[in-house]
Design a protein around this motif. Structure first.
Motif, short mmCIF file in Angstrom:
data_model
loop_
_atom_site.label_atom_id
_atom_site.label_comp_id
_atom_site.label_asym_id
_atom_site.label_seq_id
_atom_site.Cartn_x
_atom_site.Cartn_y
_atom_site.Cartn_z
N GLY A 175 36.12 -24.25 -0.27
CA GLY A 175 34.91 -23.58 -0.72
C GLY A 175 34.72 -23.79 -2.21
N VAL A 176 33.48 -23.87 -2.64
CA VAL A 176 33.18 -24.05 -4.07
C VAL A 176 32.23 -22.95 -4.51
CG1 VAL A 176 32.35 -25.61 -5.87
CG2 VAL A 176 33.40 -26.56 -3.79
N LEU A 177 32.76 -21.96 -5.23
CA LEU A 177 31.92 -20.91 -5.81
C LEU A 177 31.23 -21.50 -7.03
CD1 LEU A 177 34.38 -17.87 -5.69
CD2 LEU A 177 32.72 -18.58 -3.96
N GLY A 178 29.92 -21.38 -7.08
CA GLY A 178 29.18 -22.06 -8.13
C GLY A 178 28.86 -23.48 -7.72
N GLY A 179 28.81 -23.71 -6.42
CA GLY A 179 28.59 -25.06 -5.90
C GLY A 179 27.20 -25.60 -6.09
N THR A 180 26.28 -24.78 -6.61
CA THR A 180 24.95 -25.29 -6.89
C THR A 180 24.81 -25.74 -8.34
OG1 THR A 180 24.15 -23.05 -7.37
CG2 THR A 180 23.88 -23.85 -5.12
N GLY A 181 25.84 -25.49 -9.17
CA GLY A 181 25.85 -25.98 -10.55
C GLY A 181 26.36 -27.40 -10.60
N ASP A 182 26.25 -28.03 -11.76
CA ASP A 182 26.58 -29.44 -11.88
C ASP A 182 28.04 -29.74 -11.52
OD1 ASP A 182 24.02 -30.06 -12.62
OD2 ASP A 182 24.43 -30.06 -14.77
N GLN A 183 28.98 -28.98 -12.11
CA GLN A 183 30.39 -29.25 -11.86
C GLN A 183 30.77 -28.96 -10.41
OE1 GLN A 183 32.02 -30.62 -14.26
NE2 GLN A 183 34.20 -30.43 -13.88
N GLY A 184 30.36 -27.81 -9.91
CA GLY A 184 30.68 -27.44 -8.54
C GLY A 184 30.05 -28.37 -7.53
N GLY B 139 36.19 -36.83 2.97
CA GLY B 139 36.46 -36.35 4.32
C GLY B 139 36.83 -34.89 4.42
N GLN B 140 36.75 -34.14 3.31
CA GLN B 140 37.10 -32.72 3.34
C GLN B 140 35.93 -31.90 3.86
OE1 GLN B 140 40.24 -32.76 1.73
NE2 GLN B 140 40.64 -30.89 2.86
N GLN B 141 36.21 -30.85 4.61
CA GLN B 141 35.18 -29.90 5.00
C GLN B 141 34.92 -28.99 3.80
OE1 GLN B 141 33.38 -29.49 8.02
NE2 GLN B 141 34.16 -31.57 8.30
N ALA C 145 23.47 -27.90 -0.11
CA ALA C 145 24.28 -28.62 0.87
C ALA C 145 23.46 -29.67 1.59
CB ALA C 145 24.87 -27.63 1.87
N ALA C 146 22.23 -29.33 1.92
CA ALA C 146 21.36 -30.29 2.60
C ALA C 146 21.07 -31.50 1.72
CB ALA C 146 20.05 -29.61 3.01
N GLU C 147 20.91 -31.26 0.42
CA GLU C 147 20.66 -32.37 -0.52
C GLU C 147 21.85 -33.32 -0.60
OE1 GLU C 147 19.69 -30.58 -4.22
OE2 GLU C 147 17.78 -29.75 -3.50
N LEU C 148 23.05 -32.78 -0.37
CA LEU C 148 24.26 -33.61 -0.42
C LEU C 148 24.52 -34.35 0.89
CD1 LEU C 148 26.81 -31.32 -2.31
CD2 LEU C 148 25.47 -33.22 -3.21
N LEU D 34 28.07 -35.14 5.93
CA LEU D 34 29.19 -35.21 4.98
C LEU D 34 30.15 -34.04 5.16
CD1 LEU D 34 27.98 -36.30 1.41
CD2 LEU D 34 29.61 -37.45 2.92
N GLY D 35 29.92 -33.19 6.11
CA GLY D 35 30.80 -32.04 6.29
C GLY D 35 30.60 -30.98 5.24
N VAL D 36 29.35 -30.82 4.75
CA VAL D 36 29.04 -29.82 3.74
C VAL D 36 28.06 -28.81 4.31
CG1 VAL D 36 28.18 -29.40 1.40
CG2 VAL D 36 29.26 -31.59 1.96
N ARG D 37 28.32 -27.54 4.07
CA ARG D 37 27.36 -26.51 4.42
C ARG D 37 27.30 -25.49 3.29
NH1 ARG D 37 30.02 -22.02 7.11
NH2 ARG D 37 32.21 -22.49 7.54
#
Length: 237
Positions: free
Chosen positions: A27-36, A47-49, A64-67, A72-75
């Motif tokens: 999980g990535v908290l702050g996953g909508t920021g550049d670094q996350g 290959g990571q979920q 997540a949809a943009e990625l 890609l296993g991203v939600r």
């Protein structure tokens, strides 16, 4: 001495064999920021979920949809859901919201490996400079706020520009990993090494995190002077 992977011929972490982390949910908290967002992209491509977190679930789902979403296993999900459903949680929130975010997720993060990559920085006319939290570092603040979590520190010195540039296949840099528990830092080193070009290197206990976080201010100065996206390499290991 550094060993090479017999298949990829890439550098591997010195010391004992690292664990297989391919089945772990990150999980990535702050996953909508550049670094996350950049870390989420790189780990998903390896290959990571991955679950991207935000205070606003809709915003996380859109990111997540943009990625590439399911391909890609991203939600995406709200921060609390990310904390509950992940095995390893990367904290990539702005420093200003660091304490409040973690305090609100103490129960959900209990027992989880938490990877703090937050750099407390200030900016003025002379450029970036390091801030020193009361606890000593962002990672130590995380450990104080999350006594039931397995707190580590890593991924501080990565260029968000390179992480998000999908035309860049490899990011040649070492990732300094700090923590109190060998098993937890081994997991984080192994995650770093899933990204092509990266190597995880153990760099001490959390009491040494301040200078690792502070070094980002120097790298920002390097990047501005040389118009680069500098990283780090540790020699002779």
């Amino acid at each position: 001495m550094t060993s090479l992977d017999p298949v990829t011929n890439e550098q591997k972490s010195p010391g004992r064999e690292l664990p297989d982390v391919s089945a772990l949910v990150v999980g990535v908290l702050g996953g909508t920021g550049d670094q996350g967002r950049g870390l989420a992209l790189r780990l998903a491509r390896a290959g990571q979920q991955v679950i991207i977190g935000s205070r606003d679930a809709a915003r996380a789902e859109a990111s997540a949809a943009e990625l590439g979403g399911g391909g890609l296993g991203v939600r995406g999900a709200d921060n609390a859901t990310v904390a509950r459903e992940s095995d390893v949680v990367i904290v990539a929130v702005p420093w200003e919201g660091h304490a409040a975010t973690l305090s609100a997720l103490r129960e959900e993060l209990a027992g989880k490996i938490v990877v703090d990559c937050v750099n407390p920085l200030g900016f003025d006319k002379q450029g970036a400079y390091a801030l020193k939290p009361e606890e000593g570092s962002a990672a130590q603040q995380a450990a104080a706020l999350l006594p039931d979590s397995r707190v580590t520190a890593a991924f501080h010195h990565l260029s968000a520009v390179l992480l998000q540039d999908e035309s860049v296949e490899r990011i040649d840099t070492d990732v300094l990993v700090l923590g109190e528990e060998r098993a937890a830092t081994d997991v984080v080193q192994a995650l770093a090494e899933r990204i092509p070009g990266m190597r995880g290197v153990f760099a001490g206990r959390l009491r040494n995190a301040h200078q690792v976080e502070a070094l980002v201010a120097n790298l920002i100065s390097v990047n501005r002077r040389y118009k680069a996206h500098a990283g780090l390499r540790i020699t002779d290991v």
